[in-house]
Design a protein around this motif. Structure first.
Motif, PDB file in Angstrom:
ATOM      1  N   ARG A 488      -1.914  47.272  39.750  1.00  0.00           N
ATOM      2  CA  ARG A 488      -1.824  47.665  41.170  1.00  0.00           C
ATOM      3  C   ARG A 488      -1.807  46.440  42.070  1.00  0.00           C
ATOM      4  O   ARG A 488      -0.996  46.338  43.007  1.00  0.00           O
ATOM      5  CB  ARG A 488      -2.999  48.578  41.538  1.00  0.00           C
ATOM      6  CG  ARG A 488      -3.074  48.919  43.023  1.00  0.00           C
ATOM      7  CD  ARG A 488      -4.205  49.870  43.338  1.00  0.00           C
ATOM      8  NE  ARG A 488      -5.517  49.343  43.042  1.00  0.00           N
ATOM      9  CZ  ARG A 488      -6.167  48.457  43.801  1.00  0.00           C
ATOM     10  NH1 ARG A 488      -5.592  47.977  44.900  1.00  0.00           N
ATOM     11  NH2 ARG A 488      -7.372  48.043  43.469  1.00  0.00           N
ATOM     12  N   LYS A 489      -2.710  45.497  41.796  1.00  0.00           N
ATOM     13  CA  LYS A 489      -2.789  44.292  42.625  1.00  0.00           C
ATOM     14  C   LYS A 489      -1.529  43.429  42.477  1.00  0.00           C
ATOM     15  O   LYS A 489      -1.053  42.839  43.450  1.00  0.00           O
ATOM     16  CB  LYS A 489      -4.036  43.488  42.250  1.00  0.00           C
ATOM     17  CG  LYS A 489      -5.326  44.192  42.659  1.00  0.00           C
ATOM     18  CD  LYS A 489      -6.555  43.455  42.149  1.00  0.00           C
ATOM     19  CE  LYS A 489      -7.823  44.205  42.518  1.00  0.00           C
ATOM     20  NZ  LYS A 489      -9.037  43.566  41.965  1.00  0.00           N
ATOM     21  N   LEU A 493      -0.195  46.592  46.017  1.00  0.00           N
ATOM     22  CA  LEU A 493      -0.532  47.894  46.600  1.00  0.00           C
ATOM     23  C   LEU A 493      -2.042  48.059  46.725  1.00  0.00           C
ATOM     24  O   LEU A 493      -2.802  47.615  45.864  1.00  0.00           O
ATOM     25  CB  LEU A 493       0.020  49.029  45.722  1.00  0.00           C
ATOM     26  CG  LEU A 493       1.545  49.139  45.598  1.00  0.00           C
ATOM     27  CD1 LEU A 493       1.904  50.227  44.613  1.00  0.00           C
ATOM     28  CD2 LEU A 493       2.170  49.423  46.960  1.00  0.00           C
ATOM     29  N   GLN A 495      -5.304  50.759  46.962  1.00  0.00           N
ATOM     30  CA  GLN A 495      -5.579  52.057  46.333  1.00  0.00           C
ATOM     31  C   GLN A 495      -4.978  53.192  47.147  1.00  0.00           C
ATOM     32  O   GLN A 495      -4.419  54.150  46.604  1.00  0.00           O
ATOM     33  CB  GLN A 495      -7.092  52.260  46.192  1.00  0.00           C
ATOM     34  CG  GLN A 495      -7.684  51.684  44.945  1.00  0.00           C
ATOM     35  CD  GLN A 495      -9.134  52.114  44.755  1.00  0.00           C
ATOM     36  OE1 GLN A 495      -9.687  52.864  45.569  1.00  0.00           O
ATOM     37  NE2 GLN A 495      -9.739  51.636  43.685  1.00  0.00           N
ATOM     38  N   LEU A 498      -1.178  53.355  46.651  1.00  0.00           N
ATOM     39  CA  LEU A 498      -0.850  53.852  45.323  1.00  0.00           C
ATOM     40  C   LEU A 498      -1.121  55.353  45.230  1.00  0.00           C
ATOM     41  O   LEU A 498      -0.339  56.100  44.634  1.00  0.00           O
ATOM     42  CB  LEU A 498      -1.647  53.089  44.266  1.00  0.00           C
ATOM     43  CG  LEU A 498      -1.365  53.475  42.797  1.00  0.00           C
ATOM     44  CD1 LEU A 498       0.115  53.310  42.458  1.00  0.00           C
ATOM     45  CD2 LEU A 498      -2.233  52.640  41.847  1.00  0.00           C
ATOM     46  N   GLU A 513      -9.722  53.396  37.791  1.00  0.00           N
ATOM     47  CA  GLU A 513      -9.757  51.938  37.709  1.00  0.00           C
ATOM     48  C   GLU A 513     -11.068  51.417  37.130  1.00  0.00           C
ATOM     49  O   GLU A 513     -11.088  50.398  36.449  1.00  0.00           O
ATOM     50  CB  GLU A 513      -9.510  51.324  39.089  1.00  0.00           C
ATOM     51  CG  GLU A 513      -8.086  51.476  39.586  1.00  0.00           C
ATOM     52  CD  GLU A 513      -7.798  50.592  40.796  1.00  0.00           C
ATOM     53  OE1 GLU A 513      -8.738  49.951  41.293  1.00  0.00           O
ATOM     54  OE2 GLU A 513      -6.638  50.539  41.217  1.00  0.00           O
ATOM     55  N   LEU A 527       2.010  56.670  37.463  1.00  0.00           N
ATOM     56  CA  LEU A 527       1.525  55.333  37.808  1.00  0.00           C
ATOM     57  C   LEU A 527       2.494  54.256  37.320  1.00  0.00           C
ATOM     58  O   LEU A 527       2.797  53.298  38.034  1.00  0.00           O
ATOM     59  CB  LEU A 527       0.134  55.109  37.196  1.00  0.00           C
ATOM     60  CG  LEU A 527      -1.007  55.911  37.830  1.00  0.00           C
ATOM     61  CD1 LEU A 527      -2.226  55.899  36.913  1.00  0.00           C
ATOM     62  CD2 LEU A 527      -1.360  55.345  39.192  1.00  0.00           C
ATOM     63  N   LEU A 531       4.296  51.437  39.532  1.00  0.00           N
ATOM     64  CA  LEU A 531       3.843  50.057  39.315  1.00  0.00           C
ATOM     65  C   LEU A 531       4.854  49.220  38.527  1.00  0.00           C
ATOM     66  O   LEU A 531       4.721  47.993  38.476  1.00  0.00           O
ATOM     67  CB  LEU A 531       2.499  50.066  38.584  1.00  0.00           C
ATOM     68  CG  LEU A 531       1.336  50.714  39.344  1.00  0.00           C
ATOM     69  CD1 LEU A 531       0.105  50.804  38.447  1.00  0.00           C
ATOM     70  CD2 LEU A 531       1.015  49.934  40.609  1.00  0.00           C
TER      71      LEU A 531
END
Length: 539
Positions: A488-489, A493, A495, A498, A513, A527, A531
């Motif tokens: 994600r990082k 993005l 939280q 996302l 997470e 996801l 991502l």
């Protein structure tokens, strides 16, 4: 608990975890915090970020498919508050509800899409109500400032400037009036002394006894502002009548114990009865007839000026002309005046509205934990003394203003109550399926419940056996939380972004997470698509 405002969802403050005095509970972004202590206060808040809270909160994370805002509004509804506050559902002297009891509250869960439509409609309607309430608060603040400005104009003479010019030279001045007040004060003292001597059967042989009279000392005006023409500064003691106990506080210590109060009998006037410019008989303590006979010297008199002198210092009122038999209690002082020569309402408005008088009170207030003033200080407080005719003019003008302000505030109160009732009507319609139309294309809520049950079953199966060491998100073998957060990082993005892109509840995403929630294959595909990583790396 104090950081969440009752009945409003609002977070009004926060502290450091190291400063918490009780056990802390972890929560994630999107979790709902529900105040278990005194549930009638309805302290509900949706967390915007990860953190920790007092154990007096129940932390409620909700699974995918259950809109946390929908649940937030449910927890705010009158039906749930009534359930949570019912004596059968709370324990202890300070009522608390536990999670097990709260969890038994039954409600109708609509399909996920309908939950979102309900939340959107509630927020649309609540937004309109918020604007109306904000306007009411704005008017309330303006009314408060208007009231204070009128009071200041009255007690500084600005309100009667034109009237004073018209009456110049034709009425008695404040200085002349003060001389008459002091003369009448001495005469009242002498009359009371004669009555005491007669009651003892004594007959004075000379007037030497009159030398016992103590003339009250005038104020030090060196730091006081200049007054309008015809006005003069005078102390509270100078303006008090000469009758016995004209300035007096109530009984202290063992003279009157709290255990001696009862529901019937003689009224005992306390701090709660003295409001800002108003005597309020609402909160009543009473004493028996025998106790009153014992404390008769503390009897309150009609039109006495009363002021609170401890804790809440400076709140004052004038007792009504038709006051029933009553005494004053500790922390309240009363001042009896000669109402033929001085209007006690003017003294009240001076304490409430004159900056110079308020400064004197604030300057002389002593004590850190329980600030207060005593009788000696009260006697020396200087207030302006206008001519008697001008006092009448000022009090009438202020009274008209006060009545108008009271009517406006009453209307504001009605508006606020109507708004609150409307909110509850909206929530009632929302949770009975009447706020938004149902869509036959929505997935049935029964399917949602099946998935929730499956998720719960998998989560229970993943729990380590009792007594086993539980692996933390950073432990070897628990790769999912680190991989998901890292991906994600890397994608840049948050939280929230996302969650919005995948349609997965943010609170649930946060728990994925940190390893508190499993990732289903379906969620892994969503996801991975957002991502840009292989799905198998996230499941």
């Amino acid at each position: 608990m104090e950081h969440i405002e009752p009945h409003s969802f609002e977070l009004v403050g926060s502290g450091r975890f190291s400063e918490m005095k009780s056990a802390g509970v972890h929560f994630d972004a999107g979790d709902i915090l529900y105040g278990r202590l005194r549930p009638y206060l309805n302290k509900v808040h949706k967390a915007a970020s990860e953190g920790a809270c007092s154990a007096e909160f129940i932390v409620l994370p909700f699974p995918q498919g259950v809109d946390s805002d929908f649940m937030r509004y449910l927890l705010h509804s009158r039906e749930l508050v009534s359930y949570a506050s019912h004596p059968d559902n709370v324990t202890g002297d300070r009522p608390r509800i536990n999670f097990e009891t709260l969890a038994k509250f039954k409600f109708s869960l609509p399909p996920t899409s309908e939950q979102s439509r309900i939340v959107s409609k509630i927020e649309e309607l609540f937004s309109d109500l918020n604007k109306g309430e904000e306007n009411l608060r704005r008017v309330q603040a303006l009314i408060g400032r208007y009231r204070q400005s009128v009071l200041k104009a009255a007690v500084t003479g600005e309100l009667t400037r034109d009237w004073r010019e018209q009456q110049k030279g034709s009425i008695e001045t404040g200085e002349q009036l003060l001389k008459r007040i002091l003369k009448a004060r001495r005469a009242a003292w002498e009359e009371a002394e004669r009555a005491k001597m007669q009651a003892k059967g004594e007959k004075p042989k000379s007037d030497k006894w009159k030398e016992r009279y103590k003339e009250p000392v005038g104020p030090d005006t060196s730091e006081l502002p200049e007054l309008p023409d015809g006005w003069v500064w005078a102390t509270v003691e100078q303006l008090a009548s000469g009758e016995p106990r004209s300035i007096q506080s109530g009984p202290f210590g063992s003279n009157l114990l709290h255990s001696e109060f009862q529901k019937t009998g003689i009224l005992a006037i306390g701090i709660d009865n003295v409001q800002e410019g108003k005597f309020s008989p609402g909160s009543q303590n009473r004493i028996s007839e025998p106790k009153y006979q014992e404390l008769e010297k503390y009897t309150a008199r009609p039109l006495d000026f009363v002021i609170t002198v401890m804790a809440t210092v400076g709140r004052c009122a004038v007792l009504p002309e038709d006051l029933e038999r009553a005494i004053i209690t500790k922390h309240v002082y009363r001042v009896s005046t000669n109402t033929d020569l001085f209007n006690p309402h003017f003294m009240m408005w001076c304490f409430l509205g004159d900056p110079a008088v308020k400064t004197q009170v604030q300057k002389e207030t002593r004590g850190q934990t329980r600030p207060g003033i005593n009788g000696a200080i009260l006697k020396e407080i200087a207030i302006p003394l206008p001519p008697l005719e001008e006092q009448t003019q000022l009090v009438d003008k202020v009274q008209n203003m006060v009545e108008m302000v009271s009517r406006v505030l009453e209307q504001i109160g009605h508006g606020t109550k109507y708004s609150q009732a409307t909110r509850q009507s909206i929530l009632k319609a929302a949770f009975s399926g009447e706020l938004v139309p149902q869509d036959p294309n929505d997935e049935p809520a029964t399917e949602l419940m099946k998935r929730i049950a499956e998720q719960k079953s998998r989560a229970d199966a993943a729990k380590p056996p009792r007594g086993a060491t539980r692996k933390t998100p950073a432990s070897k073998g628990n790769k999912t939380p680190g991989k998901l957060a890292q991906a994600r990082k890397k994608a840049g993005l948050s939280q929230a972004k996302l969650a919005q892109a995948t349609g997965i509840n943010q609170a649930y995403l946060s728990q994925m997470e940190n390893g508190r929630r499993p990732i289903t294959p379906e969620q892994g595909q969503k996801l991975a698509g957002v991502l840009g990583v292989p799905g198998e790396d996230l499941t």
